[in-house]
Scaffold this motif. Structure first.
Motif, mmCIF file in Angstrom:
data_model
loop_
_atom_site.group_PDB
_atom_site.id
_atom_site.type_symbol
_atom_site.label_atom_id
_atom_site.label_comp_id
_atom_site.label_asym_id
_atom_site.label_seq_id
_atom_site.Cartn_x
_atom_site.Cartn_y
_atom_site.Cartn_z
ATOM 1 N N PHE A 186 0.857 -1.184 0.000
ATOM 2 C CA PHE A 186 0.000 0.000 0.000
ATOM 3 C C PHE A 186 0.892 1.232 0.000
ATOM 4 C CE2 PHE A 186 -3.289 -2.870 1.320
ATOM 5 C CZ PHE A 186 -4.476 -2.252 0.939
ATOM 6 N N CYS A 187 0.694 2.121 -0.940
ATOM 7 C CA CYS A 187 1.432 3.389 -0.978
ATOM 8 C C CYS A 187 0.447 4.515 -0.705
ATOM 9 C CB CYS A 187 2.044 3.612 -2.358
ATOM 10 S SG CYS A 187 3.624 2.866 -2.589
ATOM 11 N N PHE A 188 0.401 5.009 0.515
ATOM 12 C CA PHE A 188 -0.472 6.142 0.846
ATOM 13 C C PHE A 188 0.313 7.433 0.643
ATOM 14 C CE2 PHE A 188 -3.125 3.116 3.120
ATOM 15 C CZ PHE A 188 -4.393 3.680 3.040
ATOM 16 N N GLY A 189 0.018 8.176 -0.414
ATOM 17 C CA GLY A 189 0.711 9.452 -0.629
ATOM 18 C C GLY A 189 2.210 9.291 -0.650
ATOM 19 N N MET A 190 2.680 8.192 -1.208
ATOM 20 C CA MET A 190 4.115 7.868 -1.190
ATOM 21 C C MET A 190 4.495 7.464 -2.602
ATOM 22 S SD MET A 190 6.828 7.028 0.696
ATOM 23 C CE MET A 190 8.352 6.239 0.250
ATOM 24 N N ASN A 191 5.673 7.899 -3.026
ATOM 25 C CA ASN A 191 6.053 7.698 -4.424
ATOM 26 C C ASN A 191 7.474 7.137 -4.506
ATOM 27 O OD1 ASN A 191 6.166 7.847 -7.207
ATOM 28 N ND2 ASN A 191 5.869 10.061 -7.327
ATOM 29 N N PRO A 192 7.643 5.846 -4.160
ATOM 30 C CA PRO A 192 9.007 5.288 -4.072
ATOM 31 C C PRO A 192 9.763 5.269 -5.394
ATOM 32 C CG PRO A 192 7.348 3.555 -3.812
ATOM 33 C CD PRO A 192 6.615 4.856 -3.783
ATOM 34 N N ALA A 193 9.033 5.330 -6.521
ATOM 35 C CA ALA A 193 9.735 5.312 -7.810
ATOM 36 C C ALA A 193 10.538 6.593 -8.034
ATOM 37 C CB ALA A 193 8.734 5.130 -8.948
ATOM 38 N N VAL A 194 10.241 7.630 -7.262
ATOM 39 C CA VAL A 194 10.982 8.892 -7.355
ATOM 40 C C VAL A 194 11.694 9.222 -6.049
ATOM 41 C CG1 VAL A 194 10.742 11.404 -7.630
ATOM 42 C CG2 VAL A 194 9.463 9.860 -9.117
ATOM 43 N N GLY A 195 11.001 8.993 -4.926
ATOM 44 C CA GLY A 195 11.454 9.540 -3.650
ATOM 45 C C GLY A 195 12.505 8.736 -2.927
ATOM 46 N N GLY A 196 12.604 7.437 -3.194
ATOM 47 C CA GLY A 196 13.563 6.614 -2.453
ATOM 48 C C GLY A 196 14.910 6.605 -3.136
ATOM 49 N N PRO A 197 15.965 6.163 -2.399
ATOM 50 C CA PRO A 197 17.288 6.103 -3.019
ATOM 51 C C PRO A 197 17.333 4.982 -4.057
ATOM 52 C CG PRO A 197 17.365 5.071 -0.876
ATOM 53 C CD PRO A 197 15.980 5.639 -1.025
ATOM 54 N N ASN A 198 18.309 5.078 -4.939
ATOM 55 C CA ASN A 198 18.513 4.041 -5.949
ATOM 56 C C ASN A 198 17.170 3.675 -6.585
ATOM 57 O OD1 ASN A 198 19.707 2.155 -7.550
ATOM 58 N ND2 ASN A 198 20.576 0.940 -5.896
ATOM 59 N N SER A 199 16.498 4.642 -7.180
ATOM 60 C CA SER A 199 15.107 4.420 -7.584
ATOM 61 C C SER A 199 14.973 3.423 -8.725
ATOM 62 C CB SER A 199 14.421 5.750 -7.904
ATOM 63 O OG SER A 199 15.244 6.557 -8.665
ATOM 64 N N THR A 200 16.038 3.176 -9.476
ATOM 65 C CA THR A 200 15.959 2.113 -10.480
ATOM 66 C C THR A 200 15.635 0.790 -9.792
ATOM 67 O OG1 THR A 200 17.662 3.259 -11.742
ATOM 68 C CG2 THR A 200 17.226 0.980 -12.353
ATOM 69 N N ARG A 201 16.325 0.573 -8.661
ATOM 70 C CA ARG A 201 16.105 -0.661 -7.928
ATOM 71 C C ARG A 201 14.696 -0.694 -7.327
ATOM 72 N NH1 ARG A 201 19.161 -4.970 -6.679
ATOM 73 N NH2 ARG A 201 18.806 -5.993 -4.683
ATOM 74 N N ALA A 202 14.225 0.451 -6.848
ATOM 75 C CA ALA A 202 12.876 0.517 -6.277
ATOM 76 C C ALA A 202 11.835 0.214 -7.353
ATOM 77 C CB ALA A 202 12.638 1.891 -5.673
ATOM 78 N N ARG A 203 12.045 0.730 -8.568
ATOM 79 C CA ARG A 203 11.092 0.480 -9.657
ATOM 80 C C ARG A 203 11.086 -0.997 -10.020
ATOM 81 N NH1 ARG A 203 13.018 5.868 -13.088
ATOM 82 N NH2 ARG A 203 12.380 7.341 -11.460
ATOM 83 N N GLU A 204 12.277 -1.600 -10.044
ATOM 84 C CA GLU A 204 12.354 -3.046 -10.300
ATOM 85 C C GLU A 204 11.616 -3.804 -9.201
ATOM 86 O OE1 GLU A 204 16.889 -2.809 -12.132
ATOM 87 O OE2 GLU A 204 16.537 -3.973 -10.292
ATOM 88 N N ALA A 205 11.802 -3.361 -7.957
ATOM 89 C CA ALA A 205 11.190 -4.057 -6.811
ATOM 90 C C ALA A 205 9.663 -4.047 -6.915
ATOM 91 C CB ALA A 205 11.646 -3.419 -5.497
ATOM 92 N N LEU A 206 9.100 -2.921 -7.384
ATOM 93 C CA LEU A 206 7.639 -2.845 -7.521
ATOM 94 C C LEU A 206 7.147 -3.912 -8.503
ATOM 95 C CD1 LEU A 206 7.135 1.053 -7.675
ATOM 96 C CD2 LEU A 206 6.814 -0.455 -5.697
ATOM 97 N N GLY A 207 7.976 -4.226 -9.488
ATOM 98 C CA GLY A 207 7.614 -5.233 -10.487
ATOM 99 C C GLY A 207 7.657 -6.655 -9.962
ATOM 100 N N LYS A 208 8.184 -6.845 -8.758
ATOM 101 C CA LYS A 208 8.232 -8.194 -8.163
ATOM 102 C C LYS A 208 7.019 -8.444 -7.269
ATOM 103 C CE LYS A 208 12.572 -8.824 -9.637
ATOM 104 N NZ LYS A 208 13.832 -8.922 -8.934
ATOM 105 N N LEU A 209 6.187 -7.416 -7.085
ATOM 106 C CA LEU A 209 5.011 -7.559 -6.211
ATOM 107 C C LEU A 209 3.895 -8.277 -6.955
ATOM 108 C CD1 LEU A 209 4.927 -3.875 -4.900
ATOM 109 C CD2 LEU A 209 5.430 -5.891 -3.485
ATOM 110 N N GLU A 210 3.000 -8.927 -6.194
ATOM 111 C CA GLU A 210 1.800 -9.486 -6.815
ATOM 112 C C GLU A 210 0.775 -8.368 -7.021
ATOM 113 O OE1 GLU A 210 0.178 -12.831 -4.703
ATOM 114 O OE2 GLU A 210 2.030 -13.992 -4.970
#
Lengths: 266, 799
Positions: B340-364
């Motif tokens: 759940f992302c409540f008002g949160m944007n890890p694809a931009v806001g977290g460090p190493n966002s390439t890795r964060a974007r990849e991680a989102l793709g591993k979720l069901e």
């Protein structure tokens, strides 16, 4: 009635641009399509325009051998005796006793003499639209009538923009300069420029370093515009005929399309 | 904040270090300007000359990531030049405490370090105790094992030459900053320290803040009007989020996280309730049992009984690290199925966002709750991605904005203010409370049909009037009343009978026997009655300058705890309760009336009866502290990615910080330039709100990189050019802004270039661009695991 004015105390300005956005919001002006930055530092857009009536400028200047970042503000200066109004053949621009120079778009014939007459290069023309008007800052005359203050002054977090009686603000500006002689240049920009304006600026660095227009006569612009206007009465007559026809056409179109917005400028 | 935005106006010196307050907290400038009008000197310390620097009287440039060296040098300057408020230090800090013989420090390491686990045994950093178990003290502070003497030896290494060789600050500029700031040692001069993410986002971020606290204590600036250590929160309600336990490591009211070793309530309390044998110590945290029990009663109501440990077993017990980066790494490893992302944007806001974007793709599945389609909610169709290769099912729930719902917001100064609903939310947008309520109802239904350990969900108290509302909207007043707390049964307290259902009057009334429930003990007293008129958060009373000369506005909203506007205010007075600075008295003991006047004091006791820092078992503030895992004093270490060897010791970077992947760390030979990231006034965080707002996009449309004319010349770059910037993690494209506001620094005998990039951009919204977080690394501070966004190595070239 006491003449109102704005005092722009540039050393207090933080360059946050709350004024610039508040102005757009107040008048529902369109955002301009910009890329990167339009001027030095973070300046955007590049210049005042039909959609941008208030513009913060960012100036990297050397102060005592040290690089400083100093902000400027561009907007209509609301001259005491405005050249734009004196150049206008149809009284579309009007100086109010309370200070603002306002624009009656229903009177405008689109001649753009006001643009030529303004020493501060402020009025702009809506070239992009099929039915263009002149646009510029109105010092939020409609807000003043309602007991409010201009939107830019309201938005300013640091008191860099103060609204009040012109005489009082001049005394305040003198007081601030005298109280901090090292912090200000001894020049109230707008006290004498163009015969005096209702927007007064004080600064920590000479105004030319901020790109302010310096070749402004000390006497009112009307002294320069009126002789020119008198010299061409026949031209005026001809113009009036042509532009008057265009005006008639436009107002008819306007009546057909939308109700007149009385009391609302622009 | 220990103080408040408004209180900045009382400062004689305002230090803005680790913050770009004027740009990123524009209204702060309103109050700092008032301080300037009163003659205050404003100092700005920053790697680049910002709009804050332009606003300041004195600017110190410094290399990103060297705050500890910078501040330790100021501490040393204060100690060497006797610029400390001696009586304050003697009586209100642990400078007089003696340390046991096991404590020591040598070549960058404190005693108790274990290389194998990269951790310290903090039991080595203990006080020497007298036979009654009270720490030994030497009030002369001359004992060689006294904290003050050990500090003097520790900090003596931070002389001006050493510091400036690390930070790159010109020596005369630095000396002036030391002189100006330490002038506030005088009892009637006060310095205010403002910081934000420029301080925290380092592999030693918590120690950065510790260094500020130590300096402020030495100068006697804590508890004072115009003083304090003030964390300027970046989100308008981020204070509220931490107050309510939204971080992984705490429960509401900053109660500790139950970990696997705390399987029963008694072991939890044994580990977390501090004890003190000192009769002068109020040791307020001795009330821990009351607060956790009341919280459990708020969660599970009648299902929380003395016999079942108040349902303590229902609380999850954590194993390991659940901080942001750890979660992303777990997602990447496939260990987390849904998000759940409540008002949160890890694809931009977290460090190493390439890795964060990849991680989102591993979720069901993933649920994004936001005002706009965010970069995270469309990560599956980001540029360069084939959506058919991503199996994550993504839901976007439109959320109501803050003005579209009723509720409260807690600002940095701990004021909790009530907000009415101004307009209806558009379309199907709903309040977060409605969304959560629906989620709870759905989970309950699912658990009614079976499942493992259903009780924590099925027995959860959720009586916020949602069933009575036509739209199923929970009543925020009911939520606020639960947060305040209430009696669950009739209870006699000191002769006054409270009836079951009565609202609790304040946290002193909370009980450990299950007779009270309270959602967050620090908010107890905010809504002490049953009616909307009792809601103190909604108070809007103007202040009378005659009664409130400091302008603390005690009847405007409500401030936790107990409406105390300045924390640690008992330290603002001497042993007789008289203010150190009579012209800015926060509190004052009226000996005739035998009562305190002014702000709500830190505890009701008359002066001298209790020590002032009531939340510490010592009763005094800690110049030497065992609370942090990386050392009792802040020591300078280089950022994990640094252009130089650490001049202070053989330990290059924090010996206990968390580096998730050493292979992702770059070396200065390959990446010679120091980079930092930041924000601009015109955009907000990960940009979902502002990159969709044309008026703001007009002002700052494109991602840009700021660099010095020197560096630009050497790389053949001109303003407006597109440039590539790359690190070991990734690369981005940005427009170059060549500016004198960035200057190379002379560090460790050579010139080091620095650049800076704002990080607001992504591929959604109307203003698109690369996020600076494509460049940043998965490195965490060892105490908080906040990522090291602010200092890393890169290289750049014209694109």
């Amino acid at each position: 009635m006491k003449t109102k004015a704005l005092l722009i105390d540039l050393p207090r300005c933080t360059g946050c641009r709350g004024c610039q956005v508040a102005c757009k919001q107040e008048y529902k002006r369109q955002a301009e399509k910009t890329t990167f930055f339009g001027g030095p530092g973070y300046q955007n857009p590049a210049d005042l325009s039909a959609e941008t009536w208030c513009l913060v400028t960012y100036n990297e200047v050397l102060v005592n051998g040290r690089h400083d970042w100093v902000f400027g503000k561009r907007q209509c200066m609301h001259c005491e005796v405005p050249g734009c109004a004196s150049a206008c053949p149809v009284k579309a621009l009007e100086k109010l006793d309370s200070g603002p120079v306002i624009y009656h778009r229903e009177k405008c014939i689109g001649c753009r003499y006001c643009m030529l007459a303004c020493p501060f290069v402020v009025p702009r023309f809506e070239y992009e639209t099929w039915n263009p008007y002149i646009t510029k800052c109105t010092m939020c005359a409609h807000r003043q009538v309602a007991g409010g203050i201009p939107a830019c002054a309201k938005a300013c977090p640091t008191g860099a923009i103060t609204f009040g009686d012109r005489e009082v603000l001049i005394r305040e500006a003198e007081h601030r300069i005298a109280g901090n002689p090292g912090g200000y240049v001894h020049h109230i920009y707008g006290m004498e420029e163009a015969g005096g304006t209702c927007v007064l600026h004080i600064s920590s660095v000479p105004f030319e370093e901020l790109g302010y227009v310096m070749r402004v006569p000390r006497s009112p612009m009307v002294a320069h515009t009126e002789p020119a206007m008198k010299a061409v009465p026949m031209v005026m007559l001809g113009l009036a005929t042509v532009l008057g026809a265009s005006y008639a056409l436009r107002t008819r179109k306007q009546r057909d399309n939308q109700p007149a917005e009385s009391g609302h400028i622009s | 904040m220990t103080n408040h935005w408004i209180d900045m106006k009382h400062a004689d010196v305002v230090m803005i270090c680790g913050s770009n307050a004027v740009e990123n907290h524009p209204i702060a400038a309103h109050w700092i300007m008032k301080a300037k009008e009163n003659g205050a000197i404003v100092v700005s310390c920053d790697p680049r000359y910002t709009r804050t620097s332009a606003f300041s009287d004195h600017y110190c440039k410094m290399r990103s990531g060297t705050d500890i060296a910078f501040v330790n040098g100021m501490i040393n300057y204060a100690l060497q030049n006797d610029r400390i408020q001696l009586e304050y230090v003697r009586h209100y800090t642990n400078a007089t405490f003696l340390l046991n013989p096991e404590y020591g420090f040598a070549d960058g390491l404190f005693s108790g370090y274990d290389q194998a686990t990269r951790s310290y045994d903090r039991s080595k950093w203990a006080y020497a105790l007298d036979p009654s178990g009270v720490p030994k003290r030497d009030l002369t502070m001359r004992h060689p094992r006294s904290v003050l003497q050990l500090m003097k030896a520790f900090y003596a290494r931070y002389d001006i030459d050493t510091v400036c060789n690390i930070t790159g600050t010109p020596k005369d500029v630095y000396r002036k900053a030391c002189d100006v700031y330490t002038s506030t040692w005088a009892p009637d001069r006060v310095g205010c320290w403002l910081y934000a993410m420029g301080t925290t986002q380092h592999s030693h971020g918590t120690q950065n803040i510790r260094s500020y606290a130590i300096l402020q204590l030495l100068l006697g600036n804590m508890g004072m009007a115009g003083g304090g250590v003030n964390a300027m929160r970046g989100e308008s309600n981020v204070q509220g989020s931490t107050d309510m336990g939204l971080l992984y490591h705490s429960l509401p009211g900053y109660l500790g996280e139950p970990v696997a070793a705390m399987q029963t309530l008694s072991t939890y309390l044994e580990r977390l309730t501090p004890t003190s044998n000192d009769p002068l110590s109020a040791n307020w945290w001795q009330n821990y049992p009351k607060y956790i029990t009341s919280l459990l009663k708020a969660f599970w109501g009648t299902h929380a009984t003395k016999d079942n440990d108040f349902a303590y077993s229902y609380l999850p017990k954590t194993v390991g690290n659940h901080s942001y980066v750890a979660l992303v790494e777990a997602m990447h490893a496939g260990a987390i199925k849904g998000l759940f992302c409540f008002g949160m944007n890890p694809a931009v806001g977290g460090p190493n966002s390439t890795r964060a974007r990849e991680a989102l793709g591993k979720l069901e599945w993933m649920v994004a709750i936001d005002l706009f389609e965010t970069d995270s909610s469309v990560f599956w169709k980001r540029p360069g991605t084939d959506p058919s290769t991503i199996a994550t099912e993504v839901f976007l729930l439109p959320a109501a904005a803050s003005v579209e719902k009723e509720g409260s917001i807690s600002n940095s100064g701990r004021w909790c203010q009530w907000r009415y609903k101004a307009v209806e939310p558009p379309g199907d947008a709903r309040s977060d409370a409605w969304i959560i309520t629906q989620l709870v109802a759905g989970l309950r239904k699912a658990y009614d049909a079976g499942g493992a350990f259903p009780e924590p969900i099925r027995q959860l108290t959720w009586d916020y009037g949602q069933d009575a509302d036509a739209h199923g909207e929970p009543d925020p007043h009911r939520v606020a009343r639960e947060i305040n707390g209430y009696f669950t049964e009739d209870k006699d307290i000191a002769g006054k009978l409270w009836k079951a259902g009565d609202q609790a009057p304040g946290f002193a009334a909370l009980q450990a026997d299950g007779s009270t429930a309270c959602g967050s003990w620090i908010y107890c007293g905010s809504y002490p009655g049953p009616n909307k008129a009792d809601n103190r958060l909604a108070r809007r009373e103007k202040s009378d300058p005659a009664k409130d000369p400091l302008g603390m506005h005690p009847n405007w909203s409500w401030c936790w705890p107990v409406n105390r506007r300045i924390l640690y205010n008992r330290a603002s007075v001497d042993a007789h309760g008289q203010p150190w600075d009579p012209k800015r008295a926060v509190i004052r003991w009226n000996a005739d009336a035998k009562k305190w006047e002014g702000d709500v004091p830190d505890g009701p006791w008359p002066p001298g009866e209790k020590l002032p820092f009531i939340m510490r078992p010592e009763g005094v503030a800690c110049l030497f502290a065992v609370a942090l895992v990386d050392g009792p004093f802040p020591e300078h270490y280089e950022p994990v990615e640094s252009p130089i060897r650490n001049p202070m010791s053989a330990v290059q970077y924090s010996p206990v910080c968390k580096v998730w992947d050493l292979k992702s760390i770059g070396e200065p030979g390959e990446f010679p330039i120091v980079a930092t990231t930041y924000r601009v006034s015109e955009h907000w965080q990960a940009g979902a709100m502002t990159r969709n707002m044309p008026w703001l996009v007009e002002l700052v449309p494109d991602v840009f990189v700021e660099l010095s004319p020197n560096l630009a010349r050497s790389k053949g770059i001109r303003t407006g050019d597109w440039v590539r910037v790359w690190t070991k993690r990734g690369e981005l494209k940005a427009r170059a802004l060549v500016t004198n506001r960035f200057e190379p620094l002379f560090v460790a005998g050579r010139a080091v270039d620095q650049i800076g990039i704002p990080w607001h951009w992504g591929y959604a919204g109307i203003a698109k661009g690369d996020s600076a977080n494509l460049l940043t690394a998965n490195i965490g501070d060892p105490n908080t695991f906040i990522p090291e966004y602010k200092a890393f190595l890169c290289d750049l070239a014209k694109a």
